[in-house]
Design a protein around this motif. Sequence first.
Motif, PDB file in Angstrom:
ATOM      1  N   MET A 167       0.471  -1.266  -0.028  1.00  0.00           N
ATOM      2  CA  MET A 167      -0.461  -0.098   0.326  1.00  0.00           C
ATOM      3  C   MET A 167       0.577   1.121  -0.421  1.00  0.00           C
ATOM      4  O   MET A 167       0.187   2.628  -0.108  1.00  0.00           O
ATOM      5  N   ASN A 168       2.239   1.255  -0.111  1.00  0.00           N
ATOM      6  CA  ASN A 168       3.160   2.204   0.049  1.00  0.00           C
ATOM      7  C   ASN A 168       2.944   2.963   1.278  1.00  0.00           C
ATOM      8  O   ASN A 168       2.998   3.772   1.151  1.00  0.00           O
ATOM      9  N   PHE A 169       2.451   2.860   2.463  1.00  0.00           N
ATOM     10  CA  PHE A 169       2.036   2.703   3.689  1.00  0.00           C
ATOM     11  C   PHE A 169       3.905   3.192   4.945  1.00  0.00           C
ATOM     12  O   PHE A 169       4.382   1.779   4.403  1.00  0.00           O
ATOM     13  N   PRO A 170       3.454   3.603   5.908  1.00  0.00           N
ATOM     14  CA  PRO A 170       4.608   3.433   6.522  1.00  0.00           C
ATOM     15  C   PRO A 170       4.786   1.749   7.466  1.00  0.00           C
ATOM     16  O   PRO A 170       3.907   1.681   7.087  1.00  0.00           O
ATOM     17  N   ALA A 171       5.968   0.905   7.561  1.00  0.00           N
ATOM     18  CA  ALA A 171       5.790  -0.341   7.551  1.00  0.00           C
ATOM     19  C   ALA A 171       5.233  -0.555   9.438  1.00  0.00           C
ATOM     20  O   ALA A 171       4.803  -1.715   9.955  1.00  0.00           O
TER      21      ALA A 171
END
Length: 398
Positions: free
Chosen positions: A235-239
């Motif tokens: 999702m290209n979100f923070p880890a």
Amino acid sequence: MPLVLALVFAIFVAGCGDDSSTSSDPASESQSSSSVTLSEVEGSSSSVGRETSSSSVKSGDDSQKSSSSVSGKNSSSDGVDTSSSSVDNTRSSSSGYVLRDSLCSSDYEGWTQYIPQLQQEFICENGRWIPMSSSSVTPSSSSKYYDMSRLFVSENDYSYGEFTDPRDGQVYKTIRYEHGFRGIDSITFFAQNLNYGRMIPGGTQMTDSTKFCYDDDPWYCENGFGGLYTWATVMNFPAACDSFAMGSAKCPEEYDLMSNPVPEYQNNLSLVIHRGICPEGWHVMNEEEWATVMKGRGSRDGASYLGAVLWGSNQRGFSLLPAGVLQTQWVDSPEKYIRYANIDVFADHWIPGDYDGSLVRDSTASYGNTVLITQDRINRTAGTKKVNGLSIRCVQDY
């Protein structure tokens, strides 16, 4: 319909204490039954336990691949051979049961199953399910290769396009399906799993432009199986979003549900257009787009018509592969468990959204939505822990 792999054990009550006494132990509730069916699969609403893929020996010739699969065996409707059982060997467990071991098919040699009621993990060894504590084998996955020559062979003469990812020069086959709904005449899909990023070992923290390859073997990434990614990476979100729900203080990210150009499709998570890790102009395949692919003759029979490698036929030209998963935690606890599992058994793909269904068994974990596909079953409302590594497909924006 979710995949269910059923492991059937005959379980008898061990003689213990006064028959008139009652116990607060939850396991005691089922002691009155002479047998119990316990099943497990990530994505199944009735799952209990764990499973891993069977071990195999790598061929000396990397260009020649074995095409053996568990899918062709004589099995029950749940996909596991339960045609015979044995009551020869017994073994007491700490839960008060006596386990009479069942036979297991040679196809499952090296597989493991965790039985919560017995608080014990079992392994199929030498044709019998036995407790891991008494096993002479430490199961580990080792690569097995396949003949990929029919990956893009379509029985119905679908023609493929091509797309080159400008980020790394990777060339992907694409497939276009007519849609004809709400002004969208067609939708173009990747005909293979995304394979973007630099390979890192399983269990390593993912960063930008990284991927896992099954068994930490680049052959899989390079031969159509593609990369495996955690949910937040996809999702290209923070880890942190792999461990916390969206909208929480640790994962404040949300989807833009208005990004869909079709007014009727807006404010609907199952139709959201979210780029994530996909190339510019493409997005992570959503639930309804998977439904579009599944349309057509045989769609209710699962993936048997979606991929010619391992799964019989490629009637839709989608070239689906059962690429397996990377498990990084136990099913019911946050304890680390690094294992590549279930290649040639199922295809599990991330889709947008947090999962909050009945599969949730570890309250410390965050779960993401997936589409789980086996040879004869499809579940578009499945889920698993976000920290696990799964495949994804990309779809061209429309």
